[in-house]
Design a protein around this motif. Sequence first.
Motif, PDB file in Angstrom:
ATOM      1  N   VAL A   1       0.876  -1.176   0.000  1.00 50.25           N
ATOM      2  CA  VAL A   1       0.000   0.000   0.000  1.00 50.25           C
ATOM      3  C   VAL A   1       0.908   1.219   0.000  1.00 50.25           C
ATOM      4  CG1 VAL A   1      -1.499   1.363   1.520  1.00 50.25           C
ATOM      5  CG2 VAL A   1      -1.991  -1.053   1.160  1.00 50.25           C
ATOM      6  N   ARG A   2       0.620   2.196  -0.857  1.00 49.91           N
ATOM      7  CA  ARG A   2       1.414   3.439  -0.915  1.00 49.91           C
ATOM      8  C   ARG A   2       0.805   4.457   0.035  1.00 49.91           C
ATOM      9  NH1 ARG A   2       5.911   2.779  -1.823  1.00 49.91           N
ATOM     10  NH2 ARG A   2       6.007   1.056  -3.198  1.00 49.91           N
ATOM     11  N   PRO A   3       1.496   4.818   1.088  1.00 53.49           N
ATOM     12  CA  PRO A   3       0.959   5.824   2.007  1.00 53.49           C
ATOM     13  C   PRO A   3       0.904   7.214   1.363  1.00 53.49           C
ATOM     14  CG  PRO A   3       2.740   4.583   3.013  1.00 53.49           C
ATOM     15  CD  PRO A   3       2.763   4.262   1.553  1.00 53.49           C
ATOM     16  N   ALA A   4       0.004   8.043   1.893  1.00 52.92           N
ATOM     17  CA  ALA A   4      -0.090   9.424   1.424  1.00 52.92           C
ATOM     18  C   ALA A   4       1.043  10.259   1.998  1.00 52.92           C
ATOM     19  CB  ALA A   4      -1.445  10.016   1.825  1.00 52.92           C
ATOM     20  N   ALA A   5       1.487   9.905   3.206  1.00 53.83           N
ATOM     21  CA  ALA A   5       2.567  10.656   3.848  1.00 53.83           C
ATOM     22  C   ALA A   5       3.216   9.799   4.925  1.00 53.83           C
ATOM     23  CB  ALA A   5       2.008  11.942   4.477  1.00 53.83           C
ATOM     24  N   GLY A   6       4.406  10.234   5.351  1.00 52.37           N
ATOM     25  CA  GLY A   6       5.095   9.537   6.432  1.00 52.37           C
ATOM     26  C   GLY A   6       6.346   8.832   5.969  1.00 52.37           C
ATOM     27  N   GLN A   7       7.047   8.232   6.930  1.00 50.45           N
ATOM     28  CA  GLN A   7       8.277   7.503   6.622  1.00 50.45           C
ATOM     29  C   GLN A   7       8.236   6.096   7.207  1.00 50.45           C
ATOM     30  OE1 GLN A   7      10.145  10.604   8.560  1.00 50.45           O
ATOM     31  NE2 GLN A   7       9.338  11.771   6.837  1.00 50.45           N
ATOM     32  N   ILE A   8       8.803   5.149   6.469  1.00 51.17           N
ATOM     33  CA  ILE A   8       8.997   3.796   6.980  1.00 51.17           C
ATOM     34  C   ILE A   8      10.447   3.440   6.700  1.00 51.17           C
ATOM     35  CG2 ILE A   8       8.280   1.384   6.871  1.00 51.17           C
ATOM     36  CD1 ILE A   8       5.587   2.287   5.770  1.00 51.17           C
ATOM     37  N   SER A   9      11.179   3.063   7.757  1.00 47.24           N
ATOM     38  CA  SER A   9      12.596   2.751   7.540  1.00 47.24           C
ATOM     39  C   SER A   9      13.009   1.492   8.291  1.00 47.24           C
ATOM     40  CB  SER A   9      13.464   3.934   7.967  1.00 47.24           C
ATOM     41  OG  SER A   9      13.333   4.141   9.355  1.00 47.24           O
ATOM     42  N   LEU A  10      14.058   0.871   7.742  1.00 47.96           N
ATOM     43  CA  LEU A  10      14.642  -0.323   8.357  1.00 47.96           C
ATOM     44  C   LEU A  10      16.115  -0.034   8.572  1.00 47.96           C
ATOM     45  CD1 LEU A  10      14.247  -3.370   9.117  1.00 47.96           C
ATOM     46  CD2 LEU A  10      15.043  -3.879   6.806  1.00 47.96           C
ATOM     47  N   SER A  11      16.544  -0.079   9.826  1.00 43.70           N
ATOM     48  CA  SER A  11      17.930   0.267  10.185  1.00 43.70           C
ATOM     49  C   SER A  11      18.336   1.583   9.534  1.00 43.70           C
ATOM     50  CB  SER A  11      18.895  -0.838   9.748  1.00 43.70           C
ATOM     51  OG  SER A  11      18.425  -2.090  10.126  1.00 43.70           O
ATOM     52  N   GLY A  12      17.432   2.542   9.521  1.00 48.06           N
ATOM     53  CA  GLY A  12      17.726   3.872   8.986  1.00 48.06           C
ATOM     54  C   GLY A  12      17.551   4.004   7.480  1.00 48.06           C
ATOM     55  N   GLY A  13      17.433   2.871   6.750  1.00 49.08           N
ATOM     56  CA  GLY A  13      17.270   2.939   5.294  1.00 49.08           C
ATOM     57  C   GLY A  13      15.794   3.000   4.918  1.00 49.08           C
ATOM     58  N   ASP A  14      15.497   3.751   3.876  1.00 47.83           N
ATOM     59  CA  ASP A  14      14.098   3.953   3.467  1.00 47.83           C
ATOM     60  C   ASP A  14      13.476   2.666   2.905  1.00 47.83           C
ATOM     61  OD1 ASP A  14      11.716   5.251   2.570  1.00 47.83           O
ATOM     62  OD2 ASP A  14      12.592   5.301   0.557  1.00 47.83           O
ATOM     63  N   LEU A  15      12.291   2.315   3.379  1.00 49.81           N
ATOM     64  CA  LEU A  15      11.555   1.171   2.811  1.00 49.81           C
ATOM     65  C   LEU A  15      10.422   1.630   1.915  1.00 49.81           C
ATOM     66  CD1 LEU A  15      10.815  -1.536   5.573  1.00 49.81           C
ATOM     67  CD2 LEU A  15      12.622  -1.526   3.856  1.00 49.81           C
ATOM     68  N   LEU A  16      10.005   2.872   2.123  1.00 51.50           N
ATOM     69  CA  LEU A  16       8.750   3.352   1.546  1.00 51.50           C
ATOM     70  C   LEU A  16       8.729   3.344   0.023  1.00 51.50           C
ATOM     71  CD1 LEU A  16       6.180   4.340   2.839  1.00 51.50           C
ATOM     72  CD2 LEU A  16       7.039   6.664   2.646  1.00 51.50           C
ATOM     73  N   SER A  17       9.883   3.574  -0.572  1.00 52.70           N
ATOM     74  CA  SER A  17       9.897   3.683  -2.031  1.00 52.70           C
ATOM     75  C   SER A  17      10.135   2.334  -2.709  1.00 52.70           C
ATOM     76  CB  SER A  17      10.980   4.681  -2.453  1.00 52.70           C
ATOM     77  OG  SER A  17      12.200   4.297  -1.861  1.00 52.70           O
ATOM     78  N   LEU A  18      10.175   1.238  -1.913  1.00 54.48           N
ATOM     79  CA  LEU A  18      10.550  -0.063  -2.483  1.00 54.48           C
ATOM     80  C   LEU A  18       9.332  -0.912  -2.840  1.00 54.48           C
ATOM     81  CD1 LEU A  18      13.429  -1.065  -0.044  1.00 54.48           C
ATOM     82  CD2 LEU A  18      13.574   0.212  -2.178  1.00 54.48           C
TER      83      LEU A  18
END
Length: 235
Positions: A51-68
């Motif tokens: 699901v593509r969020p409208a806003a916010g951040q999701i990260s794993l060990s500081g690396g971005d997950l949201l754009s993957l």
Amino acid sequence: MLEIRDLTIRYGRHLAVDGLSLQVAPGETVALLGANGAGKSSTLNAIAGRVRPAAGQISLSGGDLLSLPPHHVVDLGVALVPEGRGVFGPLSVEENLRLGANPLRARAREAATRDEIFSLFPRLAERRRQAVNTMSGGEQQMVAIARALMSAPDYLLLDEPSLGLAPVVTEELFAALAQIKARGLAILLIEQNVRLSLALASRAYLLTSGRMAGAGDSAAIAADPKLTEIFLGRR
Ligand code: ATP
């Protein structure tokens, strides 16, 4: 550390998740509780890249997950067992497990991981050549969890694993989850059975209408009748 910050998810005009923040540390077991429609599945699906969020951040060990895309999230060690299980019914247990071992991180250890899973779920070992759609609901849930474990995740996301299962089967499933936890995997769990969730998880978050309504240590929640009431939804 798996971290969500200010997550907002919309479906058209409907605001499903509204500025949600939470963290799961390596090896930690965390429950995400809340009524139907509170936004729990949406949150897990957003972490998994479905699901593509409208806003916010999701990260794993500081690396971005949201754009993957979803398969890259699995490659990085975050595996979702979706509501409804997402297994391939016509395929056998073994074939489903093989599909789970696709990430590079999982391939070298595929045989060893499968052996570990078969010792965790002996019933799957006995039925390894059986088509999954001929198995019971509990067994199918085991296959779904096993398939996710085949990807060698560091974080396991579970969306209502006990849905539709008899209480005795649910107990059996949670005993297996306790073993998975003991092996050091981090778990983020959505579960309608609050008592079982609090017994398994060290911390819990409570979601109401897409917002964080409470958070705490499971032991503290279980020990405080007021908190228990709030988390059990009997306010
Ligand atoms: P449940 O336990 O019933 O699955 P939940 O807490 O997991 O509830 P979500 O499934 O995340 O909640 O749903 C949050 C809200 O968003 C609900 O009102 C739901 O109807 C809505 N919703 C979820 N998925 C979609 C979608 N694909 N399209 C439109 N609305 C959706």
